[in-house]
Design an enzyme around this catalytic site. Structure first.
Site, short mmCIF file in Angstrom:
data_model
loop_
_atom_site.label_atom_id
_atom_site.label_comp_id
_atom_site.label_asym_id
_atom_site.label_seq_id
_atom_site.Cartn_x
_atom_site.Cartn_y
_atom_site.Cartn_z
N LYS A 149 11.75 21.26 -40.06
CA LYS A 149 12.83 20.68 -40.87
C LYS A 149 13.66 21.80 -41.46
O LYS A 149 13.14 22.65 -42.19
CB LYS A 149 12.25 19.80 -41.98
CG LYS A 149 13.33 19.10 -42.82
CD LYS A 149 12.71 18.14 -43.82
CE LYS A 149 13.79 17.42 -44.63
NZ LYS A 149 13.21 16.47 -45.59
N ASP A 201 13.43 7.81 -53.21
CA ASP A 201 14.20 7.38 -52.02
C ASP A 201 13.26 6.66 -51.06
O ASP A 201 13.25 6.91 -49.86
CB ASP A 201 14.85 8.59 -51.35
CG ASP A 201 16.00 8.19 -50.43
OD1 ASP A 201 16.40 7.02 -50.47
OD2 ASP A 201 16.48 9.04 -49.67
#
Length: 500
Positions: free
Chosen positions: A123, A228
């Site tokens: 990532k 989130d």
């Protein structure tokens, strides 16, 4: 900020990475690092720093920009990616680079593999995109700073995410296994599955709903809120169980807006199940139902946790993570407002300190040279010296012949000069004037040809003079400043003692 292309990685030398590291160190106090400062920090034995920076700019690992007060170099996202990939490759964390499998508002996801060909997930944090620039309201990365570079904010985001993921994995939460991180890159276990937003039907929506709500409550009891928790950040593995990803926005239950974030996570799950699976339950957790049984927010210095000054650094160092990474901006507002100082204002101790930081940063790179990168259709592998035969023909250069050719070029510089070409053309014209016979195949008079050649020579000579008059490199900033000063004096109508 396009896709990452690692094809140039195999051609970079240790000196190239040394220059990239020097620019990274220079960006600690400079938005644009002057070339003279890069040369002083890099401290290459045989020089040639400007030539290396020119090649790195050609491959878009560095960029040369003209500022208002001075010109300088800046590290691009690709150059920052190369530094992180080189460090991870030297640590034997990754050995091959694959395709891009995901794009988020603040990150790019790629598949990589280790030396045993085990698939992993890489990532790359990409803060600063147009769709995600309101960092001060959404994150606390800035702290008391007024400004900070996007590369540095991406580095803080990756450091925080690795800390959160490691703490959750140690507490047996369903999260990917964290492997390693460097700068703005996080290497983790590759999840065998897909995001919940791609799931159209499940066997038991009620069981999946209860499992997700239990995860929200379990996180809250540990003192953190995901912030989130939606279908885009929930992966469903092959067995149908959820796996949580994406943690940079996690906040503590002591946060001012903790109840708002908790209710939003619960509402996102309820609305998704109602729209996608037609399932709606009257049972859902509330923030008042949380019973704190762990101090995870204190262990990872989570956002919103009320702590004394300096606890963030101490807690992260206890976990083996140093948040005070190299390249951190000045902490005081006075230092932020101070303009970058030229190289001549740096003391010998400051330059020595920067050089020591470069040496410490590239120590592993020199002891463990990075392998070659073989470009393939689906992956880019970093291999050893055994596959030199598969390298393209372009990189096989005879060093002896190249040295002899360079030596010959150095002994005969007149062949490479423009004046030599002009002298040769004039000599050819003089020879043409002495000729008395001409071929009958030409229909253009010799006088017309001579006039045209003469005009071409004069035009070329004027063009050369114009090029010499153009200021290049770092001198252009000084030239622009002097030109602006002259215009100011001329428009002042003799106020400064100069009246034309």
């Amino acid at each position: 900020m396009g896709k990452l292309d690692v094809a140039i990685l195999r051609y970079l030398t240790a000196e190239d990475f040394r220059v990239l590291t020097a620019v990274e160190m220079g960006m600690k106090n400079h938005e644009l690092v002057p070339g003279s400062l890069v040369a002083s920090i890099a401290n290459l034995r045989h020089g040639g720093v400007y030539k290396l920076m020119k090649e790195l700019c050609k491959h878009r690992l560095l960029t040369y920009e003209r500022g208002k007060h001075y010109d300088g170099y800046r590290l691009t996202n690709a150059g920052y990616d190369y530094l992180a990939l080189k460090a991870l490759a030297n640590r034997k964390v990754i050995a091959s680079f694959g395709n891009q499998i995901g794009v988020g508002k603040e990150s790019n996801i790629y598949t990589v593999a280790d030396e045993d060909h085990n698939p992993l997930c890489l990532k790359l944090h990409r803060l600063g995109r147009t769709c995600f620039r309101n960092i001060k309201d959404k994150r606390d990365y800035h702290a008391h700073r007024n400004t900070a570079s996007w590369l540095y904010l991406s580095r803080i985001s990756a450091t925080k995410e690795f800390a959160y993921m490691k703490a959750l994995y140690d507490r047996e939460f369903p999260v990917p296994k964290p492997i390693d991180f460097n700068r703005h890159c996080v290497v983790m276990e590759l999840v065998r599955g897909g995001p919940l937003t791609h799931v159209t039907a499940v066997d038991d929506p009620e069981a999946l709903y209860d499992e997700l709500m239990n995860l929200i409550v379990r996180l809250g009891n540990c003192g953190v809120i995901h912030g989130d928790f939606n279908e885009f950040n929930i992966m469903i593995d092959e067995a149908g169980h959820p796996i949580i990803i994406d943690f940079p926005q996690m906040v503590s239950t002591s946060h001012t807006n903790a109840e708002l974030y908790f209710d939003r996570d619960v509402r996102c799950v309820r609305e998704f199940f109602k729209k996608r699976f037609g399932y709606e339950s009257e049972l859902f957790p509330r923030f008042s139902d949380l019973q704190r049984d762990d101090r995870l927010d204190a262990d990872v210095a989570c956002s919103g946790y009320k702590r004394s000054k300096g606890d963030d650094q101490q807690l992260l160092q206890e976990m083996g993570i140093d948040l005070a990474v190299e390249g951190e901006e000045s902490s005081s507002e006075e230092e932020e407002m101070t303009p970058p100082q030229p190289v001549s204002n740096y003391t010998d101790d400051e330059l020595t300190k920067l050089r020591e930081q470069v040496e410490a940063s590239i120590h592993d790179d020199e002891t463990k040279p990075i392998g070659e990168v073989v470009v393939k259709t689906k992956e880019l592998r970093i291999t050893g010296q055994e596959e030199d035969s598969e390298a393209p023909e372009l990189i096989k250069v005879d060093t002896e012949s190249a040295k002899s050719k360079n030596a010959h070029d150095e002994t005969s510089p007149e062949k490479n000069s423009q004046e030599c070409r002009l002298a040769m053309i004039e000599k050819a014209l003089s020879d043409a004037r002495s000729m008395r016979t001409y071929t009958s195949a030409s229909t253009i008079a010799p006088e017309v040809v001579k006039q045209q050649v003469k005009r071409n020579l004069e035009a070329r000579q004027k063009q050369m003079e114009r090029r010499k008059a153009i200021a290049k490199g770092e001198a252009s900033a000084t030239t622009r400043t002097r030109r602006d000063n002259r215009e100011t004096i001329r428009e002042s109508h003799g106020l400064w003692g100069w009246d034309e």
